[in-house]
Scaffold this motif. Structure first.
Motif, short mmCIF file in Angstrom:
data_model
loop_
_atom_site.label_atom_id
_atom_site.label_comp_id
_atom_site.label_asym_id
_atom_site.label_seq_id
_atom_site.Cartn_x
_atom_site.Cartn_y
_atom_site.Cartn_z
N SER A 30 0.81 -1.22 0.00
CA SER A 30 0.00 0.00 0.00
C SER A 30 0.84 1.27 0.00
CB SER A 30 -0.95 -0.03 1.20
OG SER A 30 -0.26 -0.38 2.40
N LYS A 31 2.16 1.14 -0.19
CA LYS A 31 3.00 2.35 -0.29
C LYS A 31 2.49 3.22 -1.43
CE LYS A 31 6.32 0.38 -3.51
NZ LYS A 31 7.58 -0.37 -3.71
N GLY A 32 2.45 4.53 -1.18
CA GLY A 32 1.98 5.45 -2.22
C GLY A 32 0.47 5.46 -2.39
N PHE A 74 7.01 -4.38 6.95
CA PHE A 74 7.94 -3.39 6.41
C PHE A 74 8.73 -4.04 5.28
CE2 PHE A 74 11.74 -0.79 6.09
CZ PHE A 74 11.19 0.48 6.08
N ILE A 75 8.70 -3.44 4.09
CA ILE A 75 9.35 -4.06 2.93
C ILE A 75 10.44 -3.20 2.32
CG2 ILE A 75 7.28 -5.42 2.34
CD1 ILE A 75 6.79 -3.39 0.06
N GLY A 76 10.67 -1.98 2.89
CA GLY A 76 11.60 -1.06 2.26
C GLY A 76 13.02 -1.20 2.79
N LEU A 156 13.15 -16.30 3.68
CA LEU A 156 13.96 -15.49 2.77
C LEU A 156 13.05 -14.62 1.91
CD1 LEU A 156 16.55 -18.15 1.45
CD2 LEU A 156 16.75 -16.61 3.43
N MET A 157 13.59 -13.46 1.57
CA MET A 157 12.90 -12.56 0.66
C MET A 157 13.85 -12.25 -0.48
SD MET A 157 12.87 -9.14 -0.40
CE MET A 157 12.16 -7.56 -0.01
N THR A 158 13.32 -12.21 -1.70
CA THR A 158 14.17 -11.77 -2.80
C THR A 158 13.37 -10.95 -3.80
OG1 THR A 158 16.04 -12.50 -4.17
CG2 THR A 158 13.98 -13.71 -4.45
N ILE A 159 14.10 -10.13 -4.53
CA ILE A 159 13.52 -9.28 -5.59
C ILE A 159 14.27 -9.60 -6.87
CG2 ILE A 159 13.08 -6.91 -6.35
CD1 ILE A 159 13.31 -5.99 -3.45
N ALA A 160 13.55 -9.93 -7.91
CA ALA A 160 14.20 -10.24 -9.18
C ALA A 160 14.76 -8.96 -9.79
CB ALA A 160 13.20 -10.89 -10.14
N MET A 192 6.29 -10.02 -7.21
CA MET A 192 5.68 -8.70 -7.25
C MET A 192 4.72 -8.69 -8.45
SD MET A 192 9.28 -6.70 -6.33
CE MET A 192 8.71 -5.11 -6.89
N SER A 193 4.22 -7.49 -8.79
CA SER A 193 3.19 -7.44 -9.84
C SER A 193 3.63 -8.10 -11.14
CB SER A 193 2.78 -5.99 -10.10
OG SER A 193 2.04 -5.52 -8.99
N GLY A 194 4.92 -7.93 -11.50
CA GLY A 194 5.37 -8.41 -12.80
C GLY A 194 5.78 -9.87 -12.84
N VAL A 207 3.29 -13.22 -1.69
CA VAL A 207 3.52 -12.35 -2.84
C VAL A 207 3.25 -10.91 -2.39
CG1 VAL A 207 3.22 -13.99 -4.73
CG2 VAL A 207 1.20 -12.91 -3.71
N ARG A 208 4.13 -10.00 -2.80
CA ARG A 208 4.03 -8.59 -2.40
C ARG A 208 3.50 -7.80 -3.59
NH1 ARG A 208 9.31 -10.14 -1.89
NH2 ARG A 208 9.76 -8.59 -3.48
N LEU A 209 2.21 -7.51 -3.58
CA LEU A 209 1.59 -6.94 -4.78
C LEU A 209 1.11 -5.52 -4.56
CD1 LEU A 209 -0.45 -10.05 -6.02
CD2 LEU A 209 1.93 -9.40 -6.52
N GLY A 210 1.62 -4.61 -5.41
CA GLY A 210 1.21 -3.22 -5.38
C GLY A 210 0.36 -2.87 -6.58
N SER A 211 1.03 -2.54 -7.70
CA SER A 211 0.29 -1.97 -8.84
C SER A 211 -0.75 -2.92 -9.43
CB SER A 211 1.27 -1.48 -9.90
OG SER A 211 2.31 -2.39 -10.08
N VAL A 212 -0.50 -4.21 -9.43
CA VAL A 212 -1.48 -5.13 -10.02
C VAL A 212 -2.76 -5.18 -9.18
CG1 VAL A 212 -0.79 -7.30 -8.88
CG2 VAL A 212 -1.61 -7.35 -11.23
N PRO A 216 -1.75 1.93 -10.71
CA PRO A 216 -0.49 2.68 -10.58
C PRO A 216 -0.47 3.54 -9.32
CG PRO A 216 -1.49 2.99 -12.75
CD PRO A 216 -2.50 2.27 -11.92
N ARG A 217 0.73 3.61 -8.73
CA ARG A 217 0.87 4.42 -7.51
C ARG A 217 0.74 5.89 -7.81
NH1 ARG A 217 3.82 -0.03 -6.15
NH2 ARG A 217 5.64 0.42 -7.40
N GLU A 218 0.15 6.64 -6.83
CA GLU A 218 -0.02 8.08 -7.00
C GLU A 218 1.20 8.81 -6.47
OE1 GLU A 218 -3.79 8.90 -5.10
OE2 GLU A 218 -4.67 7.23 -6.19
C1 LIG Z 1 6.97 -1.59 -4.24
C2 LIG Z 1 7.37 -2.94 -3.84
C3 LIG Z 1 6.57 -4.06 -4.16
C4 LIG Z 1 5.32 -3.96 -5.00
O1 LIG Z 1 5.64 -3.61 -6.30
P1 LIG Z 1 4.61 -3.80 -7.52
O2 LIG Z 1 5.46 -4.06 -8.67
O3 LIG Z 1 3.84 -2.52 -7.59
O4 LIG Z 1 3.73 -4.96 -7.18
C5 LIG Z 1 6.98 -5.29 -3.71
N1 LIG Z 1 8.11 -5.45 -2.99
C6 LIG Z 1 8.90 -4.41 -2.66
C7 LIG Z 1 10.13 -4.66 -1.87
C8 LIG Z 1 8.56 -3.13 -3.09
O5 LIG Z 1 9.36 -2.11 -2.78
#
Ligand SMILES: *Cc1c(COP(=O)(O)O)cnc(C)c1O
Length: 219
Positions: A30-32, A74-76, A156-160, A192-194, A207-212, A216-218
């Protein structure tokens, strides 16, 4: 929020929930997004929300204080000087990416009487834009990382890396899953969304889903 936007959000949430297997939970990023959109999802039954900035999250948590307690993640990127604030405001941290920070979180958790759930962020492919333990460092630090009580090591957490194709994402998520299994960690924060379908195929539990989900974030 106008009714149409709210109905579209609800429809996207329901469609995503239906596509996720029972073992995979949806973290609504829900960031943004304004607090009212969190309120709309909470009304549907969504409890877990992901934020990446402490101040932004605090403002929303205050605005939503009338709701039954939500589950904040917290994901940042976590700065040392925000550690205490994040521990007070979040029950789960997905972005623990270095030992000094781990030790600081441990000390503050003891002081505050907290037992936060933490994910170790790992970087299994080179990515200049992202933090995370690389494999060798993780193996080397593992004895110390295992002894971080009262922190609860969840997984574990990972980001592609940006631009990885579908086959590449699948392979990355599968190697993250294999690593978690080797370490005996039950949870996987991947997708994530993609790339969430690839993450689910590899056994993601969050799964950490924002834009999907929100559009789109404001901000
Ligand atoms: C923003 C963010 C997401 C969500 O991103 P989307 O592509 O909008 O789903 C997931 N994980 C992390 C760590 C993020 O910073």
């Amino acid at each position: 929020m106008v009714g149409d936007a709210s109905a579209a959000l609800a429809a996207r949430w329901q469609a995503l929930q239906q596509q996720l297997p029972p073992a995979t939970r949806l973290l609504a990023v829900s960031k943004g997004q304004p607090a009212e959109r969190i309120r709309a999802l909470a009304a549907l039954g969504q409890r877990s929300f992901g934020e990446s900035r402490l101040q932004e999250a605090e403002a929303k948590q205050k605005a939503l204080a009338d709701l039954p307690p939500l589950d904040w993640h917290f994901i940042g990127r976590l700065q040392a000087n925000k550690a205490r604030g994040v521990l007070r405001r979040f029950g789960t941290i997905h972005s623990l990416d270095n030992l000094p920070l781990a030790l600081r979180l441990q000390r503050i958790a003891v002081e505050e009487g907290l037992q936060p759930r933490v994910f170790l962020q790992v970087k299994l492919l080179p990515d200049a834009a992202k933090a995370g333990f690389e494999l060798e460092a993780l193996d080397q630090l593992w004895p110390q990382l295992q002894a971080l009580a009262p922190l609860q090591l969840a997984g574990l957490m990972t980001i592609a890396p940006l631009g990885l194709d579908s086959a590449g994402s699948r392979a990355l998520f599968a190697s993250c899953a294999a690593l978690a299994a080797r370490l005996g960690l039950p949870e996987l924060s991947m997708g994530m969304s993609g790339d969430w379908p690839e993450a689910v195929a590899a056994g993601s539990t969050w799964v950490r889903l924002g834009s999907v989900l929100f559009g789109p974030r404001e901000a």
